[in-house]
Design an enzyme around this catalytic site. Structure first.
Site, PDB file in Angstrom:
ATOM      1  N   HIS A 234      56.183  -6.149 -15.918  1.00 59.61           N
ATOM      2  CA  HIS A 234      57.547  -5.843 -16.344  1.00 59.61           C
ATOM      3  C   HIS A 234      57.886  -4.363 -16.223  1.00 59.61           C
ATOM      4  CE1 HIS A 234      55.630  -5.172 -20.418  1.00 59.61           C
ATOM      5  NE2 HIS A 234      56.527  -4.212 -20.451  1.00 59.61           N
ATOM      6  N   ASP A 267      51.535 -10.849 -16.471  1.00 65.23           N
ATOM      7  CA  ASP A 267      52.167  -9.564 -16.767  1.00 65.23           C
ATOM      8  C   ASP A 267      51.282  -8.401 -16.329  1.00 65.23           C
ATOM      9  OD1 ASP A 267      54.209  -7.902 -17.506  1.00 65.23           O
ATOM     10  OD2 ASP A 267      53.662  -7.828 -19.631  1.00 65.23           O
ATOM     11  N   SER A 350      54.000   0.333 -22.387  1.00 68.69           N
ATOM     12  CA  SER A 350      53.648  -0.793 -21.523  1.00 68.69           C
ATOM     13  C   SER A 350      52.858  -0.353 -20.306  1.00 68.69           C
ATOM     14  CB  SER A 350      54.917  -1.506 -21.050  1.00 68.69           C
ATOM     15  OG  SER A 350      55.427  -2.349 -22.029  1.00 68.69           O
TER      16      SER A 350
END
Length: 507
Positions: A234, A267, A350
């Protein structure tokens, strides 16, 4: 457990406003702020208009009265002339807009995604306003003069103080200063400072931008000496189709990069630096299977755009079933059997490494628990001590597949299960996606004798309470692994051994 991936990129909060000092000879100008990491500037303040009444200060208190100058005349203050005695009467300080309750970080609402776009945000509490300009002459000039005099006196006092201390050294001192030749402090290998110092040069802040200019900030770390960087899917999703990627090291060196491969279900993504330097130092990879609850953790990332930030905590849980997505209608969920940590993880972390006490990577920071509005008043999530990382053993396998073929490979049992919230297990549906059979003919589940309506309650020794939990647990394995399935049919418990199959791509 369903969470949001952490981190819409948002502008850093503004710094506290400087206290303006009125000039005795010139019209006051709007103070130019030092700026934050995003280069945001405070709106300029119009020049003083002597004929106009002063603006009310941004505070809850009524403004102090000022002498009004008649139109067409100079800014001579009304009332008596300033008192020429010393010291002068105290001058009231201007008040400012309060940084009120419910401070909201900017960045348009929506999902908590570390690499997603964050638009220009709302202000931090009540907006700051420049205080009312003072009329020329009068008390405003006097205050400036007093401040200058105080600074000069302070410097003179410091000089006299040093001279007196030097001449009257017999009184001694209560402080001890380190010698100028003191060497740099050495820290033990196991300290957080030492681990961070070694790991930081191998982390990067990633800027991803789509072809239409949308994008955000995330983190990644050096995977090998060929220039491959591992991060979250992402983080780079905006740049997959014709976008632009850059990776910036703590030294300030910035490199263009390209997406090698990405796996939405896991992910995980791999990017590669263009014109990669020859002195890259990959981070050592640990063994996430050996991690224990209570082990120390160190997270590195760019929370809210603040690159090279280090936070610490512990492993607070293992094998935590997590399903995360960006909340959009077109997004597919990611599933993981995650490492849970209370190290502070925020939007922008992230893709960054989660390290153990020795500095080895044990996970990739990927998601945080969402608490509705996140407590920021704008739908943006922030750290509440519940962060989730993809175990590095799984991420390593995925990254190697992406580097090798550019496509992810998923383990599968060949059966469609319900994704509804449940505590009883993962139920095999009556029909598969798009009208396909719920149990793939000739697939692993079919060969093991599983049928629609069966409820899977265990995979090996791991309890399965829902479909997402089963998917996340299967994806910790590789195709070809043999597992034991425990399931219920008609109230009776059964077991079956099966060999996991393979599915290529994110279809």
């Amino acid at each position: 457990m369903s969470t949001e991936n952490e981190g819409n990129a948002v502008p850093p909060a503004p710094s506290a406003p400087p206290v303006p000092v009125a000039s005795p000879d010139a019209s006051p100008q709007g103070a130019e702020p030092e700026g934050n990491a995003q280069g945001a500037t405070r709106p300029s303040v119009p020049q003083e208009n002597p004929a106009a009444p002063p603006a009310a200060p941004a505070s809850d208190q009524p403004p102090a009265a000022h002498g009004a100058a008649p139109a067409g005349q100079g800014a001579a203050p009304a009332g008596p002339a300033p008192d020429g005695s010393w010291p002068p009467p105290p001058q009231a300080s201007p008040s400012y807009g309060s940084y009120g309750d419910g401070a909201a970080y900017g960045g348009g609402g929506g999902p908590s995604y570390g690499g997603d776009a964050g638009g220009p945000g709302a202000g931090w509490g009540a907006s700051w306003q420049q205080p009312a300009p003072k009329p020329r002459g009068g008390r405003g000039g006097l205050v400036a003069a007093v401040l200058v005099a105080a600074l000069v006196a302070g410097g003179l006092g410091g000089g006299l103080g040093y001279t007196l201390a030097k001449d009257r050294d017999d009184r001694g001192s209560t402080t001890v200063s380190a010698p100028d030749s003191a060497t740099q402090v050495k820290r033990a290998p196991g300290t957080i400072a030492n681990v961070a110092a070694k790991a930081l040069p191998s982390t990067v802040t990633i800027q991803a931008e789509s072809s239409d200019g949308e994008g955000g900030t995330g983190t990644g770390f050096v995977f090998d000496t060929q220039g491959h960087i591992v991060t979250n899917n992402h983080v780079v999703a905006e740049a997959v189709d014709g976008g632009r990627l850059t990776a910036t090291f703590p030294s300030g060196k910035k490199y263009d990069a390209e997406v090698v491969g990405h796996a939405q279900g896991y992910d995980v993504a791999v990017i590669k630096l263009k014109n990669a330097p020859s002195d890259l130092r990959p981070l050592a990879l640990g063994n996430s299977d050996k991690v224990a609850v209570g082990d120390e953790t160190i997270a590195i990332g760019a929370p809210f755009g603040l690159s090279n930030t280090v936070t610490t905590g512990i492993i607070s849980a293992k094998d935590r079933p997590v399903a995360s997505s960006d909340g959009s209608s077109t997004s597919k969920a990611s599933y993981m059997s995650a490492l849970q940590t209370d190290a502070s993880i925020n939007p922008g972390n992230s893709g960054g490494p989660l390290l153990d006490a020795s500095g080895a990577v044990i996970g990739i920071n990927s998601a945080i628990q969402s608490s509705g509005s996140g407590g920021f008043g704008s739908g943006q999530s922030g750290s509440i001590g519940l962060g989730f990382a993809i175990p590095i053993n799984q991420a390593k396998y995925v990254a190697q597949q992406l580097i090798k073929t550019g496509k992810p490979v998923y383990a599968k049992i060949g059966a469609s299960v319900s994704l509804e919230d449940s505590s009883d297990g993962a139920k095999i549906t009556d029909q598969g996606t798009g009208g396909a059979a719920a149990v793939e003919s000739g697939g692993p589940a079919d060969k093991a004798g599983l049928k629609p309506g069966d409820v899977i309650t265990k995979l090996d020794d791991h309890v399965i309470d829902s479909g997402p939990t089963l998917i996340g647990e299967i994806w910790t394995h590789q195709p070809g692994d043999k597992v034991k399935i425990t399931y219920k049919r008609g109230g009776q418990e059964h077991t079956a051994d099966l060999t996991l199959g393979a599915r290529e791509g994110d279809s």
